[in-house]
Design an enzyme around this catalytic site. Structure first.
Site, PDB file in Angstrom:
ATOM      1  N   GLU B  64       0.827  -1.205   0.000  1.00  0.00           N
ATOM      2  CA  GLU B  64       0.000   0.000   0.000  1.00  0.00           C
ATOM      3  C   GLU B  64       0.863   1.258   0.000  1.00  0.00           C
ATOM      4  OE1 GLU B  64      -3.636  -0.082   2.166  1.00  0.00           O
ATOM      5  OE2 GLU B  64      -3.303   1.919   2.995  1.00  0.00           O
ATOM      6  N   PRO B  68       1.903  11.060  -3.419  1.00  0.00           N
ATOM      7  CA  PRO B  68       2.975  11.980  -3.016  1.00  0.00           C
ATOM      8  C   PRO B  68       2.461  13.423  -3.008  1.00  0.00           C
ATOM      9  CG  PRO B  68       3.183  11.443  -5.322  1.00  0.00           C
ATOM     10  CD  PRO B  68       1.996  10.671  -4.834  1.00  0.00           C
ATOM     11  N   TRP B  96      -6.592   7.302  -0.768  1.00  0.00           N
ATOM     12  CA  TRP B  96      -7.456   8.380  -1.285  1.00  0.00           C
ATOM     13  C   TRP B  96      -7.644   9.380  -0.164  1.00  0.00           C
ATOM     14  CZ3 TRP B  96      -9.920   8.859  -6.047  1.00  0.00           C
ATOM     15  CH2 TRP B  96     -11.037   9.681  -6.135  1.00  0.00           C
ATOM     16  N   HIS B 128      -8.110   3.288  -3.854  1.00  0.00           N
ATOM     17  CA  HIS B 128      -9.043   3.531  -2.745  1.00  0.00           C
ATOM     18  C   HIS B 128     -10.048   4.591  -3.171  1.00  0.00           C
ATOM     19  CE1 HIS B 128      -6.516   1.888   0.798  1.00  0.00           C
ATOM     20  NE2 HIS B 128      -6.074   1.371  -0.320  1.00  0.00           N
ATOM     21  N   TYR B 175     -22.071   4.852   4.691  1.00  0.00           N
ATOM     22  CA  TYR B 175     -21.199   3.732   5.031  1.00  0.00           C
ATOM     23  C   TYR B 175     -20.554   3.199   3.761  1.00  0.00           C
ATOM     24  CZ  TYR B 175     -23.910   3.914   9.312  1.00  0.00           C
ATOM     25  OH  TYR B 175     -24.502   4.335  10.457  1.00  0.00           O
ATOM     26  N   ALA B 176     -19.474   2.471   3.942  1.00  0.00           N
ATOM     27  CA  ALA B 176     -18.804   1.846   2.810  1.00  0.00           C
ATOM     28  C   ALA B 176     -19.769   0.960   2.025  1.00  0.00           C
ATOM     29  CB  ALA B 176     -17.603   1.033   3.299  1.00  0.00           C
ATOM     30  N   THR B 465      23.287  -5.793 -23.059  1.00  0.00           N
ATOM     31  CA  THR B 465      24.170  -4.903 -23.791  1.00  0.00           C
ATOM     32  C   THR B 465      25.608  -5.097 -23.336  1.00  0.00           C
ATOM     33  OG1 THR B 465      22.328  -3.382 -23.648  1.00  0.00           O
ATOM     34  CG2 THR B 465      24.346  -2.544 -24.623  1.00  0.00           C
TER      35      THR B 465
END
Lengths: 645, 645
Positions: B64, B68, B96, B128, B175-176, B465
């Site tokens: 996870e 940035p 998120w 997320h 709620y989720a 190479t």
């Protein structure tokens, strides 16, 4: 001298015969190709090929045939196409006889013979078409059908009027030029059009000069090139050509060559074409008129000397032969001229069809290797051919097997000969093993007959298969009845005379392949052996009921022949495809019955033996994926026999 | 004990998480494939991969990350994705943060970071998404955007309410489970959905049991698997898992592992998640709270021992790591657990993108070999990827070069370091030759700095190479400035650690390739030399103005890397394509200016030297088609130098 203004035709038609500025189809060919192009001429139209050969200074030839009368004669003519096609004609043409229902679907019609030559024999083909005594609708119908069948070239002729006296029809087609105009009006630039030229003038023309003017009209109406009536002296043609050029005819003019092959055929042709045979020829022929061989020898001699003179003139690049459907004389002339070109190089490992829809086809399943016409037949309804990769095709259905006995899939060999080869009476499975073994070895069977074909292969063994002869003999003797195989090849030059194909400078590769019928007893042992080779050998094993045993991943095809060429993507023209194998299986099993069992009386012991094999044997194919190593398939079979002992 | 009827969810949602009966996309994968499938998981969705790994008894991990804050941090995070992706995570996920504009197009947004991971880094990625305080339209918009960007997996969360006291919104997302239902309603089965589980119960839940019931609701609403909040003792998770099973939760439950990496980060996390750190851990940490290294060592130790216990329990198949965007601790834990899997085998010679549109992509031009992200970027608008053959694509346009400086194409290296590597001050073309030579040899430049990247290659030289090092050094010294090359390979096993790729049991091949910048003087000599190699070597020589000299046939691509595998068609993943070479040329020349010249002041001598090279040098590529023979390209260059002397 012809005394006319020396104009060429209007820009529109003269530019048409220039390959570099031609219609949409060829300009598309100049853009990025969707499949690697191996040879330019797969995308060229006839007039462009002709132009390119002329520019390159190549000499070429073409061959004229007439439609056969019977279905058997059609089968023979088609194998003649294959044999004479091997000499590399630029095209063949098929004549049109209004009395013979030439536009019909009969297997002997001009239309179907031309279609067969294009589609099944891979020959660039011109279909003759005559116009007098026909309605516009008839003509348009014929042309539409020709287009739909993939024919791209028409020889536009007037044809012979019905009855002795001919009268012009108002609004009808009275001259070839009407047909040329009609084709250009209705089909734009789709067809390449050829017209006839008469080196001595058409017998019905007012004069030689008038006939030349008619010829120019035909060219200006849109004809792309001219083939001439036969003639007996080279100077006749050379003068004609000069006269054509003088009045501004600039398209190619191809002399029609008639090698005299017999007294009667000459007399008949001369009568039909209203020509006169020069005295010097009559003088030679009359005394030997009952000696066919002598006349043919003379005819060949005469044709060779005339052709040499024409080619040496520098103005003749191609020669058109009136073959009369005969092979020997024309082939002899061509060989002596050095333009019979049995080029061993193949663009692909299998023969490419000349059908416009198919000529980009570049991959086929290996199963039909010995029955390419059957493959073409069973896939003729496909709209697209796998575009470089078999997998791209959305599993199109194969044609129904019920049609597989169509005339061009028939064996060339008569029943009596097949019985001699394959046995008047079979005594058991062993006698079937023997037939397979004799086919492989080329040695006579117990009755002294050589086995030169099999139900799965109408021709003697391929040179490549010969490389495997010893091993094949051994396994067939013991009941592994092989019908298809190829050795592994680890990078031989593409110019290799036996396994090479494609342009030079490349390398060709193969995975070893073996396909055979065998008993369920052998299959049981084989499956145990194959466990040891799980990661190396892919197999498909199926019986007539479709019971299918395989270790192949998903439904992916396995490429078994491929080539690496300079500046191109990799070409992989042959695959072992699991889906089409099941269609092939139906055909392969049916051939036991249709071609072999049915030679015998119903309920006869021989027939029951074949029926037993058909009902109980398995069809097996094996691929050795480790192409750089020694072929392990013989070891697999060896191990199987050992396990059985 | 939870005291509820032990029902699993209704059939519709429980069958959804079973790979074998899932939606239309995967059932399509069972039919005939349009391109050879090299590895099954290129077509699987995440829940199927998870199931397959579990069935095979494989242990796996996931990582996870959070988005940035700055563009520079994004560049660093993306190279972290590449490095940590090498260890073989099953997926990564990106958090998120509603306050950070997570659905925007900013280069630091959650949406764009997740998109970059999928598309550019080839990582299976979960985005997320939180729902509280958002409208249905906002949510739908985010989901649509995610779908359009190729994201296939969503972690559905409630998110933290704004302000201290939280109140339910009528008709809103409270709620989720509301979000899960919404996703299934609006997007059917398109997304795989993950939800959060709380081994200790959600801090705001009425009770542990009530929280379990909420979890079950989320699963029944359509979630495919569960990732848990972090915890400190393995028994916490194992009990939670048992309790979940007891109430009928049957989907995968993945423990969230948090390797303690520092005193402050631990405290902050604990505060946010309202967890309590067990006394035995506090006892160890408090005394060493100022010693970061000691805490990290302890954290690694603790995580390893907890993970071992979880894995040994037999009920845990995968571990989810809260990395805090740090690399060292997690990698260390994974390595010690033996599940960090740097598999040297590659499915193709280049890294496959995980974007659903691109994951069937199986051929690319060789030019972008060292700049794969740039290639992906410049072709991101393509609708179809060349379906097995480059030639099939109807020449789609490459993205505009003006965007090439986008953040994920930027060099990882700061300007000061680049100046040290490439020279604070150039004295002539020779000093440029020196930079190239030092990059090849790996030896320090005259100021003692190693040259570890070049404008055309942000990484040190590839192992492959290195096989060509001696020759490359020699030619770079003399002004053949190489930017890409590969040796010829004539059938090495596909498992070869350096040049191998694809499944085992195959053979890989290459044509030798060399690409370089060089002066027009050298090009003139080279062209004379190439005449001798006309049939063997294909070349493209172009300057910045687009003046193009080539002997390649038409516009066909040349396959330079291909592989032959058991039971498959031939795979040809790398081509030299004449059309895309011209797009690459623009980029390759622009890099001189954008990455190198612009390091110097305008009008400075150094800048003018690079500008001179940009304006006057040619970009050359050479392919030796004779792959079974010794590479002749070095001889071509040798002959060129000889001619110049």
């Amino acid at each position: 001298m012809v005394n006319e203004t020396q104009h060429t035709c209007s820009a529109s038609s003269s530019s048409r015969s220039d390959g570099s500025s031609s219609g949409s189809e060829s300009s598309k060919d100049n853009s990025r190709c969707s499949t690697p192009v191996l040879d330019a001429d797969r995308h060229e139209r006839l007039r462009e090929k002709m132009r390119r050969r002329q520019d390159a200074g190549d000499k070429w030839f073409s061959l004229e045939f007439f439609p056969p009368r019977t279905a058997n004669a059609a089968v023979n003519l088609i194998s003649r196409f294959d044999r004479m096609g091997a000499g590399g004609p630029l095209f063949i043409d098929v004549t049109w006889h209004p009395a013979g229902d030439p536009g019909s679907d009969k297997e002997t019609s001009s239309m179907i013979i031309a279609y067969t030559a294009v589609n099944y024999c891979g020959l660039e083909t011109i279909l003759h078409m005559t116009c007098c005594n026909q309605t516009k609708d008839d003509i348009t119908g014929h042309l539409q059908k020709a287009k739909q069948l993939g024919l791209k070239n028409i020889m536009a002729l007037r044809g012979d009027p019905i009855g002795e006296e001919w009268e012009e029809e108002v609004d009808g087609f009275n001259y070839a030029v009407d047909l040329v105009k009609h084709i250009r009006n209705e089909f734009d630039d789709y067809f390449d059009i050829c017209v006839a030229g008469y080196p001595k003038g058409h017998p019905e023309a007012e004069s030689y000069e008038a006939d030349l003017r008619h010829l120019k009209e035909k060219v200006c109406a849109g004809a792309d090139f001219i083939i001439t009536q036969l003639f007996f002296r080279p100077e006749t043609f050379l003068k004609f050509m000069k006269d054509c050029q003088a009045i501004g005819i600039t398209c190619p003019i191809i002399p029609g060559i008639f090698p005299i092959q017999g007294y009667h055929s000459l007399r008949q042709l001369v009568k039909l074409s209203k020509l006169e045979v020069p005295q010097e020829i009559k003088d030679v022929i009359e005394p030997i008129k009952d000696n066919d061989a002598a006349i043919r020898n003379y005819g060949v001699e005469l044709a060779v000397s005339m052709c040499r003179e024409l080619l040496d003139s520098g103005v003749v690049h191609g020669l058109h032969f009136y073959t009369l459907n005969q092979e020997v004389a024309t082939t002899e002339v061509l060989k002596r001229l050095g333009i019979w070109d049995e080029d061993p190089r193949r663009p692909l490992p299998w023969a490419v069809s000349a059908h416009p829809k198919r000529r980009v086809e570049d991959v086929r399943p290996i199963f039909w290797a010995s029955r390419p016409k059957s493959y073409i037949y069973r896939t003729q309804e496909w709209d697209d051919f796998p575009n470089g990769r078999w997998g791209n095709s959305s599993s199109p259905a194969f044609g129904e097997l019920k049609d597989y006995y169509l005339f061009y899939l028939k064996s060339k060999t008569p029943r009596e000969e097949l019985l001699k080869m394959w046995g008047e009476e079979l005594t058991g499975e062993e006698s079937v093993f023997e037939v397979f073994t004799c086919y492989i070895t080329g040695e006579p069977n117990r009755n002294g007959y050589k086995v030169t074909c099999m139900p799965w292969n109408d021709d003697p063994l391929a040179t490549e298969t010969n490389l495997l002869k010893d091993q094949l003999e051994k396994v067939n003797r013991r009941g592994i009845l092989t019908i298809n195989s190829q050795p592994n090849i680890n990078g031989k030059p593409s110019t290799d005379p036996i396994v090479g194909w494609g342009p030079s400078g490349g390398y060709v590769f193969q995975k070893a392949y073996l396909e055979f019928f065998t008993s369920s007893e052998i299959v049981t042992a084989l499956l145990r052996v194959l466990k040891k080779y799980e990661l190396r050998v892919n197999y498909h094993i199926v019986n007539v009921k479709g019971q299918n045993i395989t270790n192949a991943p998903d439904l992916q095809p396995n490429a078994v022949t491929w080539g690496i060429f300079p500046g191109r993507e990799i070409i992989q023209p042959t695959v072992v495809d699991p889906v089409s194998f099941l269609s092939w299986k139906d055909e392969a099993f049916a051939l036991w019955i249709e071609q072999w069992a049915k030679l015998y009386e119903e309920e006869s012991p021989s027939r029951m033996i074949i029926q037993y094999i058909h009902d109980n044997y398995y069809l097996v194919n094996l691929v050795d994926n480790d192409f750089p190593l020694e072929n392990c398939l013989w070891q697999v079979v060896e191990d199987t026999f050992e396990l059985l002992n």
